[in-house]
Design a protein around this motif. Structure first.
Motif, short mmCIF file in Angstrom:
data_model
loop_
_atom_site.label_atom_id
_atom_site.label_comp_id
_atom_site.label_asym_id
_atom_site.label_seq_id
_atom_site.Cartn_x
_atom_site.Cartn_y
_atom_site.Cartn_z
N ALA A 212 0.82 -1.22 0.00
CA ALA A 212 0.00 0.00 0.00
C ALA A 212 0.84 1.26 0.00
O ALA A 212 0.57 2.21 -0.75
N ASP A 213 1.88 1.31 0.82
CA ASP A 213 2.67 2.54 0.94
C ASP A 213 3.46 2.85 -0.33
O ASP A 213 3.88 4.00 -0.54
N ASP A 214 3.67 1.85 -1.18
CA ASP A 214 4.48 2.04 -2.38
C ASP A 214 3.66 2.29 -3.64
O ASP A 214 4.23 2.54 -4.71
N VAL A 215 2.34 2.21 -3.54
CA VAL A 215 1.51 2.25 -4.75
C VAL A 215 1.69 3.53 -5.56
O VAL A 215 1.94 3.47 -6.78
N PRO A 216 1.59 4.74 -4.98
CA PRO A 216 1.75 5.94 -5.82
C PRO A 216 3.11 6.02 -6.49
O PRO A 216 3.21 6.37 -7.68
N ARG A 217 4.18 5.70 -5.75
CA ARG A 217 5.52 5.78 -6.33
C ARG A 217 5.71 4.73 -7.42
O ARG A 217 6.37 4.98 -8.43
N ALA A 218 5.09 3.55 -7.23
CA ALA A 218 5.18 2.50 -8.26
C ALA A 218 4.47 2.94 -9.54
O ALA A 218 4.95 2.66 -10.65
N ALA A 219 3.34 3.63 -9.41
CA ALA A 219 2.61 4.10 -10.59
C ALA A 219 3.45 5.10 -11.38
O ALA A 219 3.53 5.04 -12.61
N LEU A 220 4.09 6.04 -10.67
CA LEU A 220 4.93 7.02 -11.35
C LEU A 220 6.13 6.33 -12.01
O LEU A 220 6.49 6.66 -13.15
N THR A 221 6.72 5.35 -11.33
CA THR A 221 7.86 4.62 -11.90
C THR A 221 7.45 3.90 -13.17
O THR A 221 8.20 3.86 -14.15
N ALA A 222 6.24 3.30 -13.18
CA ALA A 222 5.75 2.63 -14.38
C ALA A 222 5.60 3.61 -15.54
O ALA A 222 5.91 3.29 -16.69
N ALA A 223 5.12 4.83 -15.25
CA ALA A 223 4.98 5.84 -16.29
C ALA A 223 6.35 6.26 -16.84
O ALA A 223 6.53 6.42 -18.05
N GLU A 224 7.32 6.43 -15.95
CA GLU A 224 8.66 6.79 -16.39
C GLU A 224 9.30 5.65 -17.18
O GLU A 224 10.07 5.89 -18.12
N CYS A 225 8.95 4.41 -16.82
CA CYS A 225 9.42 3.24 -17.57
C CYS A 225 8.86 3.28 -18.99
O CYS A 225 9.55 2.96 -19.96
N PHE A 226 7.59 3.68 -19.13
CA PHE A 226 7.01 3.83 -20.46
C PHE A 226 7.75 4.87 -21.28
O PHE A 226 8.02 4.67 -22.47
N LEU A 227 8.07 6.01 -20.67
CA LEU A 227 8.79 7.05 -21.40
C LEU A 227 10.13 6.54 -21.92
O LEU A 227 10.51 6.83 -23.06
#
Length: 485
Positions: A212-227
């Motif tokens: 739970a505590d990592d969810v927002p940061r994981a979402a941003l990391t996934a977006a940066e991975c897409f870039l």
């Protein structure tokens, strides 16, 4: 009104390959206005559809002082202002900034975050996804790499009822509270469950289990991975599904990126079924009972448009009888949380009198339309006016069209772009040079249906997939009240 054509296939063939983006993203925002036939257009991003009363008042003032006196609700829970003068940019920006609606000028077009509108309001879902949405928005606005995201890139946070999971997210987070908690679990308003989420990218059916505590940061990391993937593939993709089919972004690739930044994740090949919890249906208008005895009101805007008078009525109810907040939904609806039972009944009648959709049986509930003439020069006709005329005649489709399957969304489009069309299975009413053509669009891979509060039978919703359109004869739906109520 255009004449109806005999039903015939209106193919929307799959592309042979992903588009090659050879120009910048022209998606409109609050600062980058779009020139339309009826003036300038501004799109104000509202992550998770959240608005305070103060912010809602500011949007109403902007529509009245600068625009055409109306607010348009989008399929991502945002607000569009139309009919703006060419020289209004600075005045609009100042008005929005003063209300806290522009936390970062450089990030304003990428704050595309959808979250389950009823999370934390009905009996069986905690506020996890709403809390994650706020944290994710703050991380987005603080991220330098995120400024390279397209204005079309979408984060989706689903609380477990599968209401927004199928709306085409590039990065989707499915709350585990809806899959692991016992069916009888009840959460106090505003509370978090402590469960994490399953993270998915694009159409990859695999997922990553995140704490739970990592969810927002994981979402941003996934977006940066897409870039990084888009830059490496070299096709200028704006969205995950636009990456080359031979080299898609996968959960395993994101898994590696998460490990690099110290976020633990568990890989799973498929997302299993969730408990059959009797969730409220956020797509249906009416009252929603919470675990504390308070009510949330869900109403819909006819064809996604509200007058300033209607908007101020909603804002006034939220201030006087609610919790001081509103939530916009991807079904062009508004949720007002925190009313007493008595106030909810009274205010629902007020909203019906004002012309909003408050009855789940209203035929207006499932009908949407693009802007059409006169607002869009690409449209062949005034589709909103034609849709309203059809609804006044107890039909959601043009006269002389074959009946449509009961319960499917119906979308009227003025041209082949079909702006704002629903996801999943839907009825396509397209204005052609010869008249309207009515067909049914079916996805290839339907998602598990949620349970509607209107009925014990599942509602039909589907994940976004490549689609084909074809005509399907069926019985005409039974007549219902033709005006919004």
């Amino acid at each position: 009104m255009l004449a109806a054509m005999p039903p015939s296939p209106t193919p929307r063939p799959d592309r042979a390959g992903p588009p090659v983006r050879d120009r910048g993203d022209a998606c409109p925002g609050a600062l980058r206005l779009h020139s339309a036939a009826d003036g300038q257009l501004a799109r104000v991003r509202l992550p998770a559809g959240d608005l305070t009363v103060r912010q809602a008042i500011a949007l109403g003032d902007a529509a009245e002082r600068l625009g055409d006196g109306h607010l348009s609700l989008t399929s991502r829970g945002n607000v569009e202002l139309r009919g703006l003068p060419d020289d209004c940019g600075h005045r609009l920006a100042d008005l929005l900034a003063d209300a806290g609606l522009l936390p970062s000028v450089r990030h304003e077009r990428i704050r595309n975050v959808l979250a389950s509108p009823l999370a934390g309001l009905d009996r069986h879902t905690p506020s996890d996804v709403r809390l994650w949405a706020r944290s994710l928005d703050a991380l987005l606005c603080a991220s330098e790499p995120a400024t390279a995201l397209s204005g079309r890139f979408l984060f989706v946070l689903d609380d477990g009822r599968d209401d927004v999971a199928g709306l085409g997210g590039d990065v989707s987070l499915l709350a585990e509270s809806g899959r692991r908690a016992p069916e009888h679990t009840s959460y106090p308003p505003g509370s978090a469950s402590g469960y994490g989420a399953l993270l998915r990218v694009g159409d990859d059916r695999a997922a990553l289990r995140i704490a739970a505590d990592d969810v927002p940061r994981a979402a941003l990391t996934a977006a940066e991975c897409f870039l990084a993937a888009a830059a490496e593939r070299g096709d200028g993709a704006w969205r995950v599904r636009e990456l080359p089919a031979a080299r898609p972004l996968t959960a395993r690739e994101v898994w590696d990126a998460l490990r690099t930044v110290g976020i633990a994740a568990e890989y799973t090949d498929a997302v299993g079924p969730h408990p059959a919890v009797p969730y409220a249906d956020a797509t249906a208008p009416g009252p929603v009972e919470g675990s504390d005895g308070r009510r949330a009101l869900v109403v819909l805007a006819p064809l996604g448009r509200l007058s300033v008078v209607q908007w101020r009525l909603l804002t006034g109810i939220a201030a006087a009888d609610g919790s001081g907040a509103l939530r916009l939904t991807p079904w062009r609806g508004i949720v007002i949380p925190g009313l007493s039972a008595a106030a909810a009944d009274r205010r629902l009648r007020d909203l019906a009198t004002a012309g909003l959709i408050t009855d789940p049986a209203s035929p207006w509930r499932r009908v949407t339309a693009c802007t059409g003439l006169p607002g869009c020069a690409k449209s062949r006709t005034d589709v909103r006016g034609d849709a309203a005329t059809a609804l006044a005649g107890d039909s959601s489709v043009p006269a002389d069209s074959c009946g449509v399957p009961v319960g499917l969304p119906v979308h009227w489009s003025g041209c082949e772009r079909r702006c704002g069309h629903p996801h999943g299975a839907w009825v396509d009413v397209l204005a052609s040079p010869e008249g309207y053509r009515t067909t049914v669009v079916h996805p290839k891979y339907p998602a598990p249906p949620p349970v509607s509060r209107e009925t014990t039978e599942p509602a039909l919703v589907s994940r976004e997939t490549p689609t084909a359109s074809y005509s399907t004869p069926s019985s005409t739906p039974p007549p219902t009240t033709p005006r919004p109520q």
